[in-house]
Design an enzyme around this catalytic site. Structure first.
Site, PDB file in Angstrom:
ATOM      1  N   ASP A 209       0.876  -1.049  -0.074  1.00 59.80           N
ATOM      2  CA  ASP A 209       0.127  -0.128  -0.008  1.00 59.80           C
ATOM      3  C   ASP A 209       1.015   1.116   0.109  1.00 59.80           C
ATOM      4  OD1 ASP A 209      -1.921   1.569   0.048  1.00 59.80           O
ATOM      5  OD2 ASP A 209      -2.797   1.148   2.258  1.00 59.80           O
ATOM      6  N   GLY A 210       1.171   2.013  -1.119  1.00 55.66           N
ATOM      7  CA  GLY A 210       2.043   2.889  -1.583  1.00 55.66           C
ATOM      8  C   GLY A 210       1.371   4.253  -2.118  1.00 55.66           C
ATOM      9  N   LYS A 211       0.109   3.702  -2.837  1.00 55.70           N
ATOM     10  CA  LYS A 211      -0.613   4.852  -3.547  1.00 55.70           C
ATOM     11  C   LYS A 211       0.224   5.617  -4.447  1.00 55.70           C
ATOM     12  CE  LYS A 211      -4.088   4.889   0.215  1.00 55.70           C
ATOM     13  NZ  LYS A 211      -3.782   3.863   1.062  1.00 55.70           N
ATOM     14  N   ARG A 212       0.997   4.929  -5.140  1.00 57.15           N
ATOM     15  CA  ARG A 212       2.167   5.627  -6.038  1.00 57.15           C
ATOM     16  C   ARG A 212       1.281   5.907  -7.268  1.00 57.15           C
ATOM     17  NH1 ARG A 212       4.957   5.112  -1.663  1.00 57.15           N
ATOM     18  NH2 ARG A 212       6.819   4.171  -1.580  1.00 57.15           N
TER      19      ARG A 212
END
Lengths: 301, 301
Positions: free
Chosen positions: B105-108
């Site tokens: 979960d890094g929302k890149r």
């Protein structure tokens, strides 16, 4: 403590430069001197991370004098794993030693508790039962505002506590920016105007008339710059897209309305790969390309 | 090679679980057993990273059996620097050994060349002159679509090459989601409908009727779920916000329309900090909380 807005204005004036040196190291496109700096054998990750750090260090040594800041692209370090993050830390230290600001380009954005963790990661300090950790010690970061104001504010709080800044994505330089950022709202304006309003609202103005919340505005669409400047009269603009993506320095004049530090011109490939166009040593070509860009931008203000 | 969509459907069926165990380690809130696992003295970063890895490992050992996946929150590891990234790698391996999928979960989200680097970082492989590096080997990631379709597609290409998936932010669980995601477009619909349309367009449907591009949809606004399901009939939904943020499992029924794997319920604090509510050993409380959530969700489908 001097705010980021004032630190930026003073640094731009002292260095007569608005150029931000992009550090986007691709392990398959490193300068020969960087490849030679890697251990001759051993763990591929260690060899690659050593070479990537050497590449960035050499690039800073060559082109840094014509620049005011570096902008490491976090993705390029993350792909090397833990040793890549260590390379990022060492490159950040080297840039600071060279008198450059560091704008960590990660475009982070997440809910409050997670945004606080990103703020700690980029600006420090990180509280632990074993003592405080420093974080990356960036001077500024890029942030993605899609999830709303309550996701930006913890980043901004962490930045301010470290006299740092935040550059919020407003209208980016890629063709796909049209898909969402340009969506027409019910009042007929594009979505990026809403993002710009958020940036203008959140910024605190320093003594030099510049805000500590900036905007990422692509240099590939200069027709938007006047409107962006109207909406964000005091925000420093981080302007990617000059050079390889087609943007031209002479089209960026509206960015500089609040002063010389109002427009920061980010350039990566056009400096690091200048030797592919002009020949010669990569370091010499990079130095010349950065200086040429610096002089062209400085002549505008 | 089985697609992510089919791997997910099969894993959910085999484990009778749609629970995604959030790994958001805060160094100041670790389980006592994790603190005890850290070296008694030495570098604070090393002690903190060891304790964080021990905390996540213990949480997986306690609660993992009731779950189908873990969701490490990259910010929480990044704030520990290079050693934090090493902890993330070791926790990812441990989750895989426990039979769990890993949703990083890094929302890149970034322009094409950078999105490719993020894809390499998360899914591997990373080409270098010294040999290929593995990347994190995530099974899926979260991605931020603000910058448009051309920023999602390289992530999706990297995912597909590794039989992985991408969960795109559509309508998140935080109050600030109203600021941008809910902006009314010229046709009167909220912006998140445009994001949902992009998710539906990009997904490839697997043999079990599920797509390999999913959507992050907050469980805190169940009134949106039916519309989201209409717009994205085949996308797996990653549903944060149950528990600490106020969402209720029984409101999530529309998510499961395409099958049991249509809704993945992400829970972090309500499992890792369950002992603060019910007392007893953290591991026992976490196991019971995860199993209770699993049973409640499974009863819906």
């Amino acid at each position: 403590m001097t705010s980021f807005a004032d630190r930026l204005a003073e640094r731009v004036a002292a260095r007569s430069s608005q150029i931000v040196l992009g550090l986007d190291p691709d392990p398959t496109k490193l300068w020969p001197s960087a490849l030679a700096a890697a251990p001759a054998e051993g763990d591929p990750a260690e060899r690659a991370a050593t070479a990537v750090a050497a590449h960035c260090t050499a690039l800073i040594d060559a082109a840094g004098e014509a620049c005011v800041a570096v902008k490491p692209q976090l993705a390029c370090f993350e792909r090397l794993g833990a040793l890549g993050w260590a390379a990022l830390e060492s490159v950040t230290r080297h840039a600071h030693e060279a008198g450059l600001l560091v704008i960590a380009d990660g475009k982070r954005g997440d809910i409050d508790v997670t945004a606080r963790a990103y703020g700690q990661a980029q600006f420090g300090p990180v509280d632990t039962p074993f003592g405080e950790l420093p974080g990356l010690q960036a001077d500024a970061i890029t942030a993605n505002p899609l999830m709303g104001r309550d996701t930006l504010e913890p980043l901004l709080a962490a930045a301010r506590a470290a006299a740092g800044g935040v550059f919020v994505l407003v209208r980016t330089s890629n063709p796909g920016a049209a898909d969402i950022e340009d969506v027409r709202m019910s009042d007929g304006a594009p979505l990026w105007e809403r993002l710009a309003a958020m940036v203008a609202d959140e910024g605190l103005i320093g003594e030099h008339g510049l805000a500590d919340v900036g905007a990422v505005c692509g240099a590939t669409h200069p027709e938007h710059l006047e409107r962006l400047r109207d909406l964000m009269p005091r925000a420093p603009f981080l302007l990617p897209g000059v050079g390889a993506q087609g943007g031209r320095v002479e089209d960026l004049l509206p960015a500089f309305a609040p002063g010389p530090a109002g427009g920061l011109i980010a350039a990566s490939r056009s400096i690091a790969a200048a030797h592919e166009q002009v020949g010669g040593e990569p370091a010499d070509a990079a130095r010349a390309a950065a200086e040429s860009l610096r002089a062209a931008a400085w002549a505008l203000v």
